[in-house]
Design an enzyme around this catalytic site. Structure first.
Site: not given
Ligand SMILES: Nc1nc2c(c(=O)[nH]1)N=C([C@H](O)[C@H](O)COP(=O)(O)OP(=O)(O)OP(=O)(O)O)CN2
Ligand SMILES: [Zn+2]
Length: 127
Positions: A27, A33, A71, A116
């Site tokens: 990330c 997203h 966007h 998200e």
């Molecule tokens: N508490 C938070 N943790 C994370 C946030 C956040 O906003 N608050 N954001 C991110 C990143 O934006 C990241 O893009 C998200 O990553 P992830 O959860 O790994 O998303 P995936 O869709 O790739 O999920 P998987 O389950 O790992 O495939 C990270 N953490």
């Molecule tokens: Zn993200």
């Protein structure tokens, strides 16, 4: 009845790019997203036509606000200059902006949630 109130919720969404500074993982890289946003308001009194507030009014205010981030590259928005555009901070940003409009003794913004993904959500709310 004592200690009762009404609650309404609208759900909308926006798409944007971001990266999380100092985040050790994928990330930290630029990515995007489609955030689902929930806006919840609470109040104790209905108006003369029996609604707490017109869903349309809440949707319109939320849409106007989201047009400023939809966007966009969130890291370039001043609120996120010194804090990461995490879902927590996005929820807080939207809460603080919308609370300017919905905050009186009859109707108060109660919580904003930013989904998200289908399985990850952050909320900023008052007690
Ligand atoms: N508490 C938070 N943790 C994370 C946030 C956040 O906003 N608050 N954001 C991110 C990143 O934006 C990241 O893009 C998200 O990553 P992830 O959860 O790994 O998303 P995936 O869709 O790739 O999920 P998987 O389950 O790992 O495939 C990270 N953490
Ligand atoms: Zn993200």
């Amino acid at each position: 009845m004592k200690n009762t109130f009404y609650e309404i919720k609208i759900i909308t969404d926006f798409s944007a790019a971001h990266h999380l500074r100092d985040f050790r993982g994928k990330c930290e890289n630029l990515h995007g997203h489609n955030w689902k946003i929930e806006i919840v308001l609470r109040g104790t009194e209905l108006n003369e036509i029996g609604v707490l507030v017109d869903f349309g009014e809440v949707k319109q205010a939320t849409r106007a606000l989201l047009s400023e981030v939809d966007h966009h590259y969130l890291n370039e928005i001043p609120f996120f200059a010194d804090r990461n555009p995490s879902s927590e901070n996005i929820a807080r940003y939207l809460f603080e902006r919308l609370a300017e409009k919905f905050d009186n003794d009859k109707l108060r913004l109660y919580r904003v949630s930013a989904w998200e993904s289908d399985d990850a959500c952050a909320t900023f709310m008052r007690e």
